[in-house]
Design an enzyme around this catalytic site. Structure first.
Site, short mmCIF file in Angstrom:
data_model
loop_
_atom_site.label_atom_id
_atom_site.label_comp_id
_atom_site.label_asym_id
_atom_site.label_seq_id
_atom_site.Cartn_x
_atom_site.Cartn_y
_atom_site.Cartn_z
N GLY A 13 -21.30 -11.99 30.66
CA GLY A 13 -21.93 -10.70 30.94
C GLY A 13 -20.99 -9.85 31.77
O GLY A 13 -19.99 -10.34 32.32
N GLN B 272 -18.88 -3.40 37.89
CA GLN B 272 -17.79 -4.38 37.97
C GLN B 272 -16.47 -3.83 37.43
O GLN B 272 -15.42 -4.41 37.66
CB GLN B 272 -18.17 -5.65 37.20
CG GLN B 272 -19.35 -6.39 37.84
CD GLN B 272 -19.71 -7.65 37.09
OE1 GLN B 272 -20.43 -7.60 36.11
NE2 GLN B 272 -19.19 -8.78 37.52
N CYS C 286 -19.83 -15.33 39.23
CA CYS C 286 -19.76 -13.88 39.04
C CYS C 286 -18.29 -13.51 38.86
O CYS C 286 -17.44 -13.95 39.64
CB CYS C 286 -20.33 -13.16 40.26
SG CYS C 286 -20.31 -11.36 40.12
N LEU C 287 -18.02 -12.70 37.85
CA LEU C 287 -16.63 -12.29 37.62
C LEU C 287 -16.09 -11.48 38.78
O LEU C 287 -14.88 -11.33 38.93
CB LEU C 287 -16.53 -11.49 36.31
CG LEU C 287 -16.94 -12.26 35.04
CD1 LEU C 287 -16.84 -11.36 33.81
CD2 LEU C 287 -16.08 -13.51 34.86
N HIS D 170 -29.01 -11.32 35.96
CA HIS D 170 -27.81 -11.18 36.80
C HIS D 170 -27.18 -9.79 36.60
O HIS D 170 -26.79 -9.12 37.57
CB HIS D 170 -26.83 -12.30 36.44
CG HIS D 170 -25.54 -12.33 37.17
ND1 HIS D 170 -25.17 -13.35 38.02
CD2 HIS D 170 -24.48 -11.46 37.16
CE1 HIS D 170 -23.96 -13.10 38.50
NE2 HIS D 170 -23.50 -11.97 37.99
N GLU D 171 -27.12 -9.36 35.33
CA GLU D 171 -26.48 -8.05 35.05
C GLU D 171 -27.35 -6.89 35.53
O GLU D 171 -26.82 -5.89 36.07
CB GLU D 171 -26.18 -7.91 33.55
CG GLU D 171 -25.26 -8.96 32.97
CD GLU D 171 -24.04 -9.23 33.80
OE1 GLU D 171 -23.50 -8.30 34.42
OE2 GLU D 171 -23.62 -10.41 33.86
N HIS E 50 -26.79 -6.37 39.08
CA HIS E 50 -25.56 -5.61 39.35
C HIS E 50 -25.83 -4.10 39.28
O HIS E 50 -25.25 -3.31 40.04
CB HIS E 50 -24.48 -5.92 38.31
CG HIS E 50 -23.59 -7.08 38.64
ND1 HIS E 50 -22.80 -7.12 39.75
CD2 HIS E 50 -23.35 -8.24 37.97
CE1 HIS E 50 -22.11 -8.26 39.77
NE2 HIS E 50 -22.43 -8.96 38.69
O1 K1U Z 1 -21.77 -10.43 35.72
C1 K1U Z 1 -20.92 -11.31 35.84
O2 K1U Z 1 -20.30 -11.45 36.86
C2 K1U Z 1 -20.69 -12.23 34.67
C3 K1U Z 1 -21.21 -13.63 34.93
C4 K1U Z 1 -22.60 -13.74 34.35
C5 K1U Z 1 -23.39 -14.96 34.66
C6 K1U Z 1 -22.86 -16.23 34.76
C7 K1U Z 1 -23.66 -17.32 35.03
C8 K1U Z 1 -25.00 -17.16 35.18
C9 K1U Z 1 -25.52 -15.90 35.10
C10 K1U Z 1 -24.72 -14.82 34.82
C11 K1U Z 1 -20.27 -14.59 34.26
O3 K1U Z 1 -20.11 -14.60 33.08
S1 K1U Z 1 -19.41 -15.66 35.27
C12 K1U Z 1 -18.69 -16.83 34.10
C13 K1U Z 1 -19.62 -17.97 34.04
O4 K1U Z 1 -20.06 -18.39 35.08
C14 K1U Z 1 -20.07 -18.62 32.82
C15 K1U Z 1 -19.33 -18.55 31.68
C16 K1U Z 1 -19.78 -19.20 30.54
C17 K1U Z 1 -20.97 -19.90 30.54
C18 K1U Z 1 -21.71 -19.97 31.70
C19 K1U Z 1 -21.26 -19.33 32.86
ZN ZN Z 2 -21.78 -10.87 38.40
#
Ligand code: K1U
Ligand code: ZN
Length: 185
Positions: A46, A51, A89-90, A131-132, A135
């Protein structure tokens, strides 16, 4: 097609309320496409406009092949038993924490063409959408943590943050989901 710099914790844009999109224009579609490119390049599931330093109310998600651009998303319902699952979170790289959230959501939004739609989601997609949307209201997953877990997460971030001068994280293009790989050349 561009991979945009990602803003990290400490950049004030991550704490701003976003502004509703008045009209889905070609410029907004370009932003959406760039956000997908950035999300894929960063191996995320996401990404929300703040971001990448933007204040439009727009986010993108892709979980298990289900991809959505959500413009002006609104939570219709958030219910079901609450699940506790680890999130990242990225914008806070290498920091993780268990977040309790409703297991089911229904969200209404506009799509990339400006047409209204609803999505019902649970599991990782439901979590990612929540989560998004957080944000888009200046909220980060660490805000859901208990006092002690948040303090531990912030201590971990203290060890990481110097890698991101100016609160900017540069992600290399390369991991692409483009259906047209020649576009990457
Ligand atoms: O918004 C962001 O920072 C993106 C975030 C979204 C997210 C991750 C985990 C749970 C809820 C929301 C990410 O993509 S972080 C990367 C990550 O943690 C992940 C990647 C692939 C599968 C699962 C998690
Ligand atoms: Zn995030």
């Amino acid at each position: 097609m561009s991979v945009l710099p990602i803003r990290v914790l400490g950049d004030p844009v991550l704490r701003e309320e976003t502004l509703p999109v008045a009209e889905v224009t070609d410029e907004l579609r370009q932003l959406i496409d760039d956000m997908f490119d950035t999300m894929y390049a960063a191996s995320g599931i996401g990404l929300a406009a703040p971001q990448v330093g933007r204040t439009e109310r727009v986010c993108v998600v892709e979980v298990e092949g289900a991809a959505y651009a959500l413009v002006n998303p609104e939570m219709v319902t958030a219910d079901g038993p609450r699940d506790k699952t680890e999130e990242g979170c990225l914008s806070i790289p290498d920091v993780y924490g268990d977040v309790l959230r409703p297991s089911r959501v229904v969200v209404r939004a506009l799509d990339r063409d400006g047409s209204p739609f609803e999505v019902a989601a649970e599991g990782l997609l439901g979590r990612c959408i929540q989560h998004e949307i957080d944000h888009l209201h200046g909220k980060l997953f660490i805000d859901h943590l208990s006092f002690l877990k948040r303090r531990a997460a912030l201590a971990r971030w203290e060890d990481e943050k110097d890698q991101y001068p100016g609160f900017i994280r540069i992600v290399k293009a390369g991991k692409s989901k483009s259906k047209h790989p020649e576009e990457e050349l």
